[in-house]
Design a protein around this motif. Sequence first.
Motif, PDB file in Angstrom:
ATOM      1  N   GLY A 120      13.667  36.054 -34.274  1.00  0.00           N
ATOM      2  CA  GLY A 120      12.880  35.220 -33.366  1.00  0.00           C
ATOM      3  C   GLY A 120      12.440  33.925 -34.012  1.00  0.00           C
ATOM      4  O   GLY A 120      12.575  32.841 -33.434  1.00  0.00           O
ATOM      5  N   TRP A 121      11.920  34.007 -35.240  1.00  0.00           N
ATOM      6  CA  TRP A 121      11.497  32.803 -35.954  1.00  0.00           C
ATOM      7  C   TRP A 121      12.688  31.910 -36.285  1.00  0.00           C
ATOM      8  O   TRP A 121      12.607  30.680 -36.213  1.00  0.00           O
ATOM      9  N   ARG A 122      13.790  32.536 -36.684  1.00  0.00           N
ATOM     10  CA  ARG A 122      14.993  31.764 -37.022  1.00  0.00           C
ATOM     11  C   ARG A 122      15.473  30.979 -35.806  1.00  0.00           C
ATOM     12  O   ARG A 122      15.854  29.808 -35.899  1.00  0.00           O
ATOM     13  N   LEU A 123      15.451  31.648 -34.646  1.00  0.00           N
ATOM     14  CA  LEU A 123      15.897  31.001 -33.408  1.00  0.00           C
ATOM     15  C   LEU A 123      14.953  29.870 -33.016  1.00  0.00           C
ATOM     16  O   LEU A 123      15.403  28.800 -32.575  1.00  0.00           O
ATOM     17  N   PHE A 124      13.640  30.101 -33.184  1.00  0.00           N
ATOM     18  CA  PHE A 124      12.661  29.055 -32.866  1.00  0.00           C
ATOM     19  C   PHE A 124      12.942  27.796 -33.683  1.00  0.00           C
ATOM     20  O   PHE A 124      12.966  26.676 -33.149  1.00  0.00           O
ATOM     21  N   HIS A 125      13.148  27.972 -34.978  1.00  0.00           N
ATOM     22  CA  HIS A 125      13.407  26.826 -35.854  1.00  0.00           C
ATOM     23  C   HIS A 125      14.724  26.149 -35.499  1.00  0.00           C
ATOM     24  O   HIS A 125      14.784  24.921 -35.358  1.00  0.00           O
ATOM     25  N   LEU A 126      15.781  26.941 -35.345  1.00  0.00           N
ATOM     26  CA  LEU A 126      17.117  26.386 -35.114  1.00  0.00           C
ATOM     27  C   LEU A 126      17.208  25.632 -33.801  1.00  0.00           C
ATOM     28  O   LEU A 126      17.657  24.476 -33.760  1.00  0.00           O
ATOM     29  N   ILE A 127      16.775  26.264 -32.712  1.00  0.00           N
ATOM     30  CA  ILE A 127      16.912  25.659 -31.386  1.00  0.00           C
ATOM     31  C   ILE A 127      16.090  24.373 -31.281  1.00  0.00           C
ATOM     32  O   ILE A 127      16.580  23.337 -30.812  1.00  0.00           O
ATOM     33  N   ASN A 128      14.838  24.418 -31.721  1.00  0.00           N
ATOM     34  CA  ASN A 128      13.996  23.228 -31.612  1.00  0.00           C
ATOM     35  C   ASN A 128      14.474  22.108 -32.539  1.00  0.00           C
ATOM     36  O   ASN A 128      14.336  20.926 -32.209  1.00  0.00           O
ATOM     37  N   SER A 129      15.054  22.465 -33.687  1.00  0.00           N
ATOM     38  CA  SER A 129      15.647  21.448 -34.560  1.00  0.00           C
ATOM     39  C   SER A 129      16.812  20.765 -33.854  1.00  0.00           C
ATOM     40  O   SER A 129      16.949  19.534 -33.887  1.00  0.00           O
ATOM     41  N   ASN A 130      17.670  21.575 -33.229  1.00  0.00           N
ATOM     42  CA  ASN A 130      18.833  21.016 -32.526  1.00  0.00           C
ATOM     43  C   ASN A 130      18.408  20.100 -31.382  1.00  0.00           C
ATOM     44  O   ASN A 130      18.933  18.985 -31.227  1.00  0.00           O
ATOM     45  N   TRP A 131      17.471  20.577 -30.567  1.00  0.00           N
ATOM     46  CA  TRP A 131      17.076  19.781 -29.399  1.00  0.00           C
ATOM     47  C   TRP A 131      16.351  18.501 -29.812  1.00  0.00           C
ATOM     48  O   TRP A 131      16.550  17.444 -29.208  1.00  0.00           O
ATOM     49  N   SER A 132      15.520  18.571 -30.846  1.00  0.00           N
ATOM     50  CA  SER A 132      14.831  17.351 -31.289  1.00  0.00           C
ATOM     51  C   SER A 132      15.839  16.319 -31.784  1.00  0.00           C
ATOM     52  O   SER A 132      15.684  15.117 -31.535  1.00  0.00           O
ATOM     53  N   LEU A 133      16.884  16.788 -32.464  1.00  0.00           N
ATOM     54  CA  LEU A 133      17.908  15.868 -32.959  1.00  0.00           C
ATOM     55  C   LEU A 133      18.648  15.195 -31.808  1.00  0.00           C
ATOM     56  O   LEU A 133      18.851  13.972 -31.811  1.00  0.00           O
ATOM     57  N   THR A 134      19.061  15.994 -30.823  1.00  0.00           N
ATOM     58  CA  THR A 134      19.797  15.417 -29.696  1.00  0.00           C
ATOM     59  C   THR A 134      18.923  14.444 -28.906  1.00  0.00           C
ATOM     60  O   THR A 134      19.414  13.417 -28.416  1.00  0.00           O
ATOM     61  N   VAL A 135      17.631  14.739 -28.778  1.00  0.00           N
ATOM     62  CA  VAL A 135      16.730  13.823 -28.079  1.00  0.00           C
ATOM     63  C   VAL A 135      16.520  12.552 -28.911  1.00  0.00           C
ATOM     64  O   VAL A 135      16.385  11.456 -28.354  1.00  0.00           O
ATOM     65  N   GLY A 136      16.497  12.679 -30.247  1.00  0.00           N
ATOM     66  CA  GLY A 136      16.429  11.488 -31.104  1.00  0.00           C
ATOM     67  C   GLY A 136      17.629  10.581 -30.893  1.00  0.00           C
ATOM     68  O   GLY A 136      17.499   9.355 -30.807  1.00  0.00           O
ATOM     69  N   ILE A 137      18.816  11.182 -30.787  1.00  0.00           N
ATOM     70  CA  ILE A 137      20.032  10.407 -30.499  1.00  0.00           C
ATOM     71  C   ILE A 137      19.934   9.788 -29.106  1.00  0.00           C
ATOM     72  O   ILE A 137      20.325   8.632 -28.886  1.00  0.00           O
ATOM     73  N   ALA A 138      19.388  10.559 -28.160  1.00  0.00           N
ATOM     74  CA  ALA A 138      19.214  10.044 -26.791  1.00  0.00           C
ATOM     75  C   ALA A 138      18.288   8.833 -26.772  1.00  0.00           C
ATOM     76  O   ALA A 138      18.487   7.898 -25.983  1.00  0.00           O
ATOM     77  N   ALA A 139      17.273   8.822 -27.651  1.00  0.00           N
ATOM     78  CA  ALA A 139      16.359   7.666 -27.725  1.00  0.00           C
ATOM     79  C   ALA A 139      17.112   6.410 -28.126  1.00  0.00           C
ATOM     80  O   ALA A 139      16.861   5.319 -27.589  1.00  0.00           O
ATOM     81  N   LEU A 140      18.053   6.550 -29.054  1.00  0.00           N
ATOM     82  CA  LEU A 140      18.860   5.389 -29.460  1.00  0.00           C
ATOM     83  C   LEU A 140      19.774   4.947 -28.321  1.00  0.00           C
ATOM     84  O   LEU A 140      20.000   3.755 -28.121  1.00  0.00           O
ATOM     85  N   GLY A 141      20.298   5.934 -27.578  1.00  0.00           N
ATOM     86  CA  GLY A 141      21.114   5.585 -26.424  1.00  0.00           C
ATOM     87  C   GLY A 141      20.305   4.843 -25.376  1.00  0.00           C
ATOM     88  O   GLY A 141      20.758   3.836 -24.813  1.00  0.00           O
ATOM     89  N   LEU A 142      19.095   5.314 -25.123  1.00  0.00           N
ATOM     90  CA  LEU A 142      18.235   4.674 -24.122  1.00  0.00           C
ATOM     91  C   LEU A 142      17.876   3.257 -24.545  1.00  0.00           C
ATOM     92  O   LEU A 142      17.787   2.344 -23.709  1.00  0.00           O
ATOM     93  N   ALA A 143      17.687   3.049 -25.856  1.00  0.00           N
ATOM     94  CA  ALA A 143      17.369   1.704 -26.353  1.00  0.00           C
ATOM     95  C   ALA A 143      18.549   0.763 -26.233  1.00  0.00           C
ATOM     96  O   ALA A 143      18.375  -0.455 -26.221  1.00  0.00           O
ATOM     97  N   SER A 144      19.762   1.323 -26.138  1.00  0.00           N
ATOM     98  CA  SER A 144      20.969   0.499 -26.023  1.00  0.00           C
ATOM     99  C   SER A 144      21.332   0.210 -24.577  1.00  0.00           C
ATOM    100  O   SER A 144      22.229  -0.591 -24.310  1.00  0.00           O
ATOM    101  N   ALA A 145      20.657   0.884 -23.631  1.00  0.00           N
ATOM    102  CA  ALA A 145      20.998   0.744 -22.214  1.00  0.00           C
ATOM    103  C   ALA A 145      20.218  -0.397 -21.567  1.00  0.00           C
ATOM    104  O   ALA A 145      19.131  -0.757 -22.013  1.00  0.00           O
ATOM    105  N   ARG A 146      20.794  -0.930 -20.512  1.00  0.00           N
ATOM    106  CA  ARG A 146      20.088  -1.947 -19.725  1.00  0.00           C
ATOM    107  C   ARG A 146      18.909  -1.299 -19.014  1.00  0.00           C
ATOM    108  O   ARG A 146      19.053  -0.222 -18.424  1.00  0.00           O
ATOM    109  N   PRO A 147      17.726  -1.914 -19.057  1.00  0.00           N
ATOM    110  CA  PRO A 147      16.550  -1.330 -18.388  1.00  0.00           C
ATOM    111  C   PRO A 147      16.795  -1.171 -16.886  1.00  0.00           C
ATOM    112  O   PRO A 147      17.493  -1.963 -16.264  1.00  0.00           O
ATOM    113  N   LEU A 148      16.221  -0.139 -16.319  1.00  0.00           N
ATOM    114  CA  LEU A 148      16.368   0.120 -14.889  1.00  0.00           C
ATOM    115  C   LEU A 148      14.996   0.265 -14.249  1.00  0.00           C
ATOM    116  O   LEU A 148      14.748   1.131 -13.412  1.00  0.00           O
TER     117      LEU A 148
END
Length: 393
Positions: free
Chosen positions: A306-334
Amino acid sequence: MVELKNHVNIGLIIIGMLFFSFYIIARYYIILILDPQGIVTPGIITLRDNILQIGIIISAAALIIPSAGFPKDEEKIISYIYPIITLTYLLGLFLHASNSALAVYLIYNSGIVLIVLSIAIFLGFLGLRGKRLQASETERIATTVLSLMLILNLVLAIWTFSLISEGRTSSLNLITLLTTLGTHSMRYAVWLVAAAFIMKFSNQNEKIYRSIILVISGATIIWTLAYAGDIIGIPTIVVSGLMDGIIGISFLFSILTIWGFFGNRGNITPHFGVGSLAFIWFLIAGAAGLYLIMFYSSSGVPVSSGWRLFHLINSNWSLTVGIAALGLASARPLGKLSWIPLILFSAAMIKSLTTYMLNIFDPATALQLLKLGEPFLLIGFIVIAFLLFRTES
């Protein structure tokens, strides 16, 4: 704000966002369709996990390639070839899950081409067809470290596949260690580059900014060497644990910098919000990881699933959202619609933390939440892919 359109390959970031979406869809397919039929195999789980890994690899390439300094035509060629070869690699993994004899041929050949391409990109930082790295270029130091870790990750991926495909059951512990080495070093390096760009959303103190990036760069390399040393029998696991702590503290200083504790805070924009959210999420996952090292691993106590999964999943999702932040900064504002990803990712973080914390203490109750999957993340990645596609068009 740093002009990320000049630092990020928008086409590859779009593909990365789509791969993150496909990964979530694959999870739904396994949980809702295959699992009730009892036909989930290790090959299918490996294929699912590699969809996420390939999304991270392509996103890493999106961050690295523009910084290598290649002539524009050569940069475009590499940008076109890289996703094609990764898709070929994924096809090989799919065929391997289907027990096809063609799988090994595709995986090894596409894997070797990816390694060669990644080495060529790294050589660009050394001045071969690219722009030679200068000691004063803080951001390019970060992307150079990521370039190195990308090569290592791909080499280890091919190595672990060879061990698995040959059925070496005696090597299960080695496979686990190699997988941890490859994924952790890669994720630290991607976060390093993400931090370098996200910190630019604010008007930070240049000296502090450079110090943080250099410390994370050095700690990432030392962590990788120390963990690799431990695998071959050198007692350096304490060093890698120390580097985990230094990296975590450095990222804490990073978010304080973003919020203006060391300099002037930037404008409150959608990408500022998503970047800050990703950092908070990452620090929570990192704190859980340090807790497991201090109270479990260092004492020789097995870490609960359970603890291993908590660490792994949240690490993965935080990383992908960090990448998404860079994508959003590269996009034209809407307009106000640009805030939709922040709302979605905030809901996703709350859901993920609640679900996997509940899973630690009451797995039966958490099961229903786990079956809900990640709808907020799925929609968020698709929205950012749409915004980026609109920008590229």
